[in-house]
Each structure stands twice: as C-alpha cells, then as structure tokens.
Design a protein around this motif. Structure first.
Motif, mmCIF file in Angstrom:
data_model
loop_
_atom_site.group_PDB
_atom_site.id
_atom_site.type_symbol
_atom_site.label_atom_id
_atom_site.label_comp_id
_atom_site.label_asym_id
_atom_site.label_seq_id
_atom_site.Cartn_x
_atom_site.Cartn_y
_atom_site.Cartn_z
ATOM 1 N N GLN A 345 0.840 -1.202 0.000
ATOM 2 C CA GLN A 345 0.000 0.000 0.000
ATOM 3 C C GLN A 345 0.876 1.253 0.000
ATOM 4 N N SER A 349 1.234 4.336 -3.118
ATOM 5 C CA SER A 349 0.943 5.749 -2.875
ATOM 6 C C SER A 349 2.134 6.656 -3.159
ATOM 7 N N TYR A 440 -5.449 -5.819 -3.272
ATOM 8 C CA TYR A 440 -4.653 -5.302 -4.392
ATOM 9 C C TYR A 440 -5.532 -4.612 -5.421
ATOM 10 N N ALA A 443 -6.570 -1.283 -4.009
ATOM 11 C CA ALA A 443 -5.462 -0.339 -3.887
ATOM 12 C C ALA A 443 -5.045 0.213 -5.242
ATOM 13 N N ARG A 447 -5.349 4.091 -6.398
ATOM 14 C CA ARG A 447 -4.141 4.758 -6.895
ATOM 15 C C ARG A 447 -4.429 5.489 -8.208
ATOM 16 N N LEU A 495 -8.638 3.488 2.178
ATOM 17 C CA LEU A 495 -8.251 2.085 2.245
ATOM 18 C C LEU A 495 -7.326 1.901 3.435
ATOM 19 N N SER A 497 -4.983 -1.347 5.313
ATOM 20 C CA SER A 497 -4.573 -2.747 5.229
ATOM 21 C C SER A 497 -5.003 -3.543 6.454
ATOM 22 N N TRP A 512 -4.841 4.959 4.006
ATOM 23 C CA TRP A 512 -4.933 6.149 3.149
ATOM 24 C C TRP A 512 -6.156 6.950 3.567
#
Length: 515
Positions: A345, A349, A440, A443, A447, A495, A497, A512
């Motif tokens: 993650q 970013s 994934y 993420a 992104r 998001l 983790s 995030w």
C-alpha cells in the motif's frame, strides 16, 4: 493508452514457466498467459513484464538464450506470441519483454562456432577467451554469481572462457562491433512485432574493466548487492544505451527500456536514466531494506532526489523472480502478510512506477522446503546446496482451490505447490472480502483515481511510523508493533490494510485518507 504511461504505471511481472500452463505439460506457456489476461485486466495493471520465453536449453530458466528471435517450444511459437500480444493490447495492457545481452547460452550458434574455431579467431572474439598459462589458475580471481569460478576451460584445455553466471552462459564481448550490431537487430525484430519495451537483464554488467583485473578479496561479488566490481557498473555501459535510445524512439507508442542495474548508490543508478539513455531502472533498495520506518524513508528520499536530477520516474519493487517473496522476508505467517500488504500500500501511494511480481497479489509465501530432487536453480548446484537458490519464489501459481496443480495446468506443475495454497488461489480469493487479491484490486483502483503528484512528509505519528501527503491523499504506515494515533491525518478512510481501532492504526499496517 496515454503518453508517458511508464511514469506512473503498475507493471506486473509474469514468469512464464510458472504463470499458467495451457497444454498440460507441467510448465507455463504463452497460451496460458493469454488465457489469464482478463484476470490481469481486472487486477488493474497497465503493463506486463514478461521474463524470457526465447529458445533456450533452460539451464537458467530461460536466461540462457540460444536464439533471440525464436520462441522456446516449451512456451509456444511466434504465432502464440502474436496472439498473446494482441489480446493484451486489446485489454489496454502493454507488454515489456526481457532482453539478455550480457551472455548467451553455450548452445547459441555463436558460441558453438567459437568452440569450433581456433584461439584468436573472429568467432572467439565475440566472447571473452583467454589462453591457459597455468591449468590450475584462471585468468583472474572472478567468481561466478552462482558460485564457483567465473572461468571454465575449453575441452581441449587451451583456453578459458568467462561466464559471470553458469558455465552454460558465456559472457559476450561488448568491445566487439558484431555484438553491438546483433543486439540492435534483435531490438528491431521485437519492436517490429509490437512490443512496448525491454527489461534489460544485468544491464550493469555488459562492459568489463580493461584488462579484466582482479577484484578485491577472493573475487566473490553478489549480484543482489551494492558492491562495485570490474565487471559491474562500468561507465562503458552508458555508451551502449546511447546507441539504443534512438532506435526505440523511431517507433510510435511511447516504448521503453527498463534497467536491471544493481549499483552501490541511487546516484550511480540515476546515471542510467539520463535523457539519452534508459527510461527506468529498478530501485532495489526496498528489496534489501528491513521492515522499518527509518530504512524505508531513507530509500524513498534517496530515490526521489536522485531521479529528480535526471527527470526520470522512481521505480518501486518488493519482490521478483530473483529474491525471496516479501511475505516471508517480513516474518511469514499472519505477521508477514500484514506487513507485506502495508508495504505494498505504501508503494502504491508513492510517485512513480510500481512493479508487482506474480502471486504477490495472492499473498503467496516463499516455498522454503522444496526437496533437492526438484530444484533447478544453478545456484543450488554450483554451491553444493549451501545456497538454496531462487526456486522458492518461482513455484507455479494456484488458480483454483483444488486439483493436482490448483488450476495451473492439467497435469501437475514443474515445481510442487504447498498444499495450503488452495486457500490462496485466485478462485478462493476472488470476491472474498478481506482477501489479499481484493486488497490489491482496491489499492490499484484507488491509486489510479488519486494520482500522486509529489511527496511531502508530515509529522510522524510514532517512533517507527511515518505519514506523508502525495498530493492526492494522505498515507500513514506503521512499521512498529504498537498502534499509533492517526485521526489527525484525516477522517475519510480510502483504504486500510488493517482495521483502525479507536482512531489507532495497528502495527504493521497502512492507511490512506482522503485529503
């Protein structure tokens, strides 16, 4: 497909032997890859980096190339390649292929001609041959990256030849104009077929120091390391790439070169990225770094600062076909997976390009207990088993919960898969809330919707945690064991983790926030 896509792309490495097997022979192939392109499109990747698929005796899993213009029959043929490339492009996915210019296979027609020719002949000048003066003492003290001497005698005992890797991989002599002309022709062959670029294997190794001087110590240099050597990161490699850059720029479609260049500093690595050389160079600093805020921050700052000086994008990677999978590097089990997701993650970013190695989106671990009789990595054999080699990160992917190879192919796989991998298969994780695959997918999608424009460090939330603003969102990563407060960085979670508890981010986790 936007211009300069390669400045912020997510690129997925496919290791052909281990991705998907369409013909049931136990080894992956191009048709298997083609069948899984919808999976990659749903994952959200922008490009595939395809490890070698060329004709090869497979002494080093295809990095020993016997014909750079032919597909190894184990993987298919040029028609299979063209269909795979067409399907990838139709799905909006570009294709970067591996190029291996440091060495050929010993079965390459050039080396076979060299062995048949006399010492000093033009055929031998394409490689590094040296006369035998003492049958027990090689020309210098260089050691193979795979273990043992980097020199092997010809069958007649009159000369030695150089191989930085296995004896079946003789090094080319890049002082020879024929070598330059051949690889420029190879570049055009694949560019004419429509590939979107090349990942250059051992991009720092083609040029050797004049006179082939001894290294310090006993001559042992690790490939996955940062030590300069007479055969690594010599300034002459840059002259090669200055001749390649105009070739790729003749072709439409914003095609690229990516360097595998292990250097002793980010500054040295950035030299490969000058405007008249290559587009990207892998930054392996995070592969080598322990899971700690200080080490990650140092690597991030160094990469950003040095690449800014040459106008090149940063590249971020945690795993590939040569290193232990990061789930295992970070401790394995639940802890290793949690840390791996947090680190991923973080990468997604950061400004720049992110590389994903096949199977990391499933949370796969390194397979450490492969029996000796199934191993194929030359490192294992050249060190007498002292180094287990890289087979553990190359075990074929699990696609389904059940079956002899969990859906990899109809008749097993060339390396055995752990029994517990059925639960980590794409089928098991697809649509499953909290799975690594869905993490994934989310993420990568976030992104793309929140493109980083830079990086500004914010006040740290704890001793082993950091936070930053990338211009589109705020990221916080906790490398420590204890929770840290994060409410001060935002209220809308894009998001995480791991679930936040009372405004606290657990250890080994990332979050995030919407700006």
């Amino acid at each position: 497909m936007s211009e300069h896509w390669w400045r912020d792309a997510v690129i997925y490495q496919v290791y052909p032997r281990s991705f998907a097997d369409a013909n049931g022979d136990g080894m992956g192939d191009l048709e298997g890859i083609r069948s899984r392109i919808p999976y990659l499109a749903e994952l959200g990747v922008d490009a595939i980096w395809l490890s070698p698929f060329y004709a090869s005796p497979q002494k080093d899993a295809g990095y020993d190339v016997s014909d750079y213009r032919r597909i190894d029959p184990r993987f298919g043929d040029l028609g299979d390649f063209d269909r795979m490339l067409a399907d990838a492009h139709a799905a909006g996915i570009r294709l970067i292929v591996d190029l291996v210019p440091n060495h050929t296979s010993s079965e390459h027609e050039w080396f076979q001609a060299a062995l048949a020719a006399a010492p000093g002949s033009p055929e031998r000048e394409r490689y590094h041959f040296r006369d035998v003066t003492d049958p027990e003492v090689p020309p210098n003290n260089w050691q193979s990256i795979f273990g043992g001497p980097a020199w092997t005698k010809t069958d007649d005992g009159k000369q030695w030849y150089l191989h930085l890797f296995d004896a079946s991989q003789p090094d080319l002599n890049w002082d020879n104009p024929e070598v330059h002309a051949e690889f420029q022709s190879v570049l055009r062959f694949w560019l004419d077929r429509g590939v979107d670029g090349f990942r250059i294997d051992v991009a720092h190794g083609m040029v050797k120091a004049e006179g082939l001087p001894d290294t310090g110590g006993d001559g042992t240099i690790e490939m996955i390391g940062t030590t300069q050597a007479p055969f690594f990161d010599q300034d002459g490699v840059h002259d090669i790439y200055r001749t390649w850059r105009p070739i790729i720029e003749e072709y439409e479609g914003d095609r690229i070169f990516v360097a595998e260049a292990w250097t002793d500093s980010a500054e040295r690595r950035s030299l490969y990225l000058r405007p008249d050389e290559l587009h990207q160079a892998f930054n392996f600093d995070l592969v080598l770094a322990p899971f700690s805020a200080a080490d990650f921050r140092k690597a991030i700052d160094s990469e950003i600062a040095n690449n800014a000086g040459v106008g090149a994008p940063c590249t971020w990677v945690l795993s590939n076909h040569d290193v232990q999978r990061h789930v295992t590097r970070y401790g394995g089990g639940a802890q290793g997976l949690a840390r791996a997701k947090a680190a991923t993650q973080l990468l997604l970013s950061l400004p720049g390009v992110v590389y994903v190695y096949q199977g990391e989106e499933l949370g796969l671990n390194e397979v450490l207990d492969l029996p000796a009789e199934v191993r194929e990595d030359p490192t294992f054999f050249r060190t007498g088993g002292a180094q287990i080699g890289r087979d553990g990160c190359r075990v074929p992917l699990p696609w389904t919960r059940e079956g002899s190879s969990f859906g990899f192919g109809a008749n097993g796989s060339w390396l055995p898969q752990p029994a517990e991998w059925g639960a980590l298969s794409a089928e098991a994780e697809d649509g499953t809330e909290g799975s690594t695959l869905e993490f994934y997918r989310a993420a990568i999608a976030i992104r793309k919707a929140h493109k980083a424009t830079g990086l500004t460090w914010l006040a740290d939330p704890g001793e082993d945690a950091f936070a930053f603003d990338n211009g589109a969102l705020v990221a916080v990563v906790n490398f420590g064991a204890d929770p840290v407060p994060v409410a001060q960085y935002g209220t809308e979670v894009l998001l995480a983790s791991a679930d936040l508890v009372d405004g606290q981010l657990p250890g080994g986790a990332a979050v995030w926030f919407e700006k």
